[in-house]
Write an enzyme that holds these catalytic residues in place. Sequence first.
Site, PDB file in Angstrom:
ATOM      1  CB  SER A 163      37.617 -20.469  25.576  1.00  0.00           C
ATOM      2  OG  SER A 163      36.604 -19.543  25.273  1.00  0.00           O
ATOM      3  CG  ASP A 221      31.923 -25.891  25.441  1.00  0.00           C
ATOM      4  OD1 ASP A 221      31.433 -24.761  25.268  1.00  0.00           O
ATOM      5  OD2 ASP A 221      33.152 -26.070  25.580  1.00  0.00           O
ATOM      6  CG  HIS A 306      33.095 -22.677  27.190  1.00  0.00           C
ATOM      7  ND1 HIS A 306      33.785 -23.223  26.128  1.00  0.00           N
ATOM      8  CD2 HIS A 306      33.666 -21.460  27.417  1.00  0.00           C
ATOM      9  CE1 HIS A 306      34.722 -22.376  25.734  1.00  0.00           C
ATOM     10  NE2 HIS A 306      34.673 -21.302  26.492  1.00  0.00           N
TER      11      HIS A 306
END
Length: 353
Positions: A163, A221, A306
Site C-alpha cells: 500500500s 485491488d 487490497h
Amino acid sequence: MPKNLRFSVFLLFLLCINSVFGEFGPEDAQYNETEARMLLSLSAAAYSLDVTPCIGRTFSPAENQTLLSTFSVRCDFVGNPCAGYIVVSDVLQQITVVFRGTKTSSQLLLEGWTTLKPSSDFYGMGLVNTYFRSGHEKTWQYVQDALSISQYRNYDVYVTGHSLGGALAGLCAPRIVHDGLRQSQKIKVVTFGEPRVGNIEFSRAYDQLVPYSFRVVHSGDVVPHLPGCVKDLSYTPPAGSDGSMPCDPVSTNGGYHHAIEIWYPGNMTQGDPFMVCTGLPRDEDFGCSDSLKVNLGDTNQGVWDHRNYFGVEVPDFGKGGCDPSMTFKGPPTKTGVLSLVGSVFGRKRRSIR
C-alpha cells in the site's frame, strides 16, 4: 543546466557504467513467487510494533537476518506516521528495506485527496505525488544512513512494502541509484497493492534505474487504480464491454505506473495462476488489472483484495507475528468490478503457469 537535462546526462552516464558491469536488465528479471511471499511477510511485519517474530518466521536461522533499525516519523498534519524497518544479513550480503502501509482510515482519506495528480518534481526524474514525496523525504535519512555503512557498501538491496509502503518503496529505490548508493543491478523491488506514484516521465526514468522491479496486484485491488491515469481516447471499447479504456502512454498529466505488474486474478491461494504483464501500454498492460473498471462507489471487494495477499490479511498477519496457523475471513461475494476477471484471464495469452 536545466534539471531534466542534468538528469538525462546522469542517466546516460549511469547506463554506460552499468553496461560495463553487466547491468541486470528487464529482460533478465524473473518474478520469483517464493521470494515475493517472503517479502510480503516482511511487509506485513511493518504493521506490528515488534517486527522480530515475523523476521524469525520468514527466514531460516542460517541466513542470520538481523534487525538493523526501525523508524517512524510524522507523515502529515494529523500525525499519521510513515514507518518501516531495515534488516541485514551478513550471510546473504543483503539489506532489506521495508516500508509500512496505510494504517488508519484518515490516512487513506488524506492519500485520496492528495493523489489526484503528480505535481512534485522528483530529482529531475519526473513528477510524483506530493504526499508520497513528503513521506519519502522524511524517511530517506534512515535508508541513506544504513546503506552508507562501510561494511554493507557491497550488499544487495531489496526494497518492499504494501500500500503506502509500496509507494515509498517506489520512490526510495530510484533515489538509491540516483544518489550513487548502489548501481542498478544491486537493487530488487517487489511491492504489493502499490498506488500510482508519479507520471509517465517518472515511470520511464524508474524503469531505467530499477530494472528488477515488480508490482504484485491482487485481483481487483482498488489502490493500484489510484490516482487515475489519463485514458487513451483513441481506443474504441468493443461492443458489449463495460467501457474500460487503457491509459494514455503519452500524456504526462495523470498518474502512471512504473515496473512490471504481476497480476493474480484469483484469491492468491497456494497454486493460483498469475500473469506477468508485459503487454501494452507498457507498465499499464490493458490485459491485466487495468482492464477492470473500478466503481469507487462500491469498493468492498476492492478494499478486501487490497488488504489480502497470498491468503493472509496483511496488517493482521503482521500484528500476529506472521504465524502460519492464523485463519482469516474469506472474500466477499465477487460481483460488479470483478465479474470480468474470469473472461479477462481466459483470453489473456501470457500465462506463466
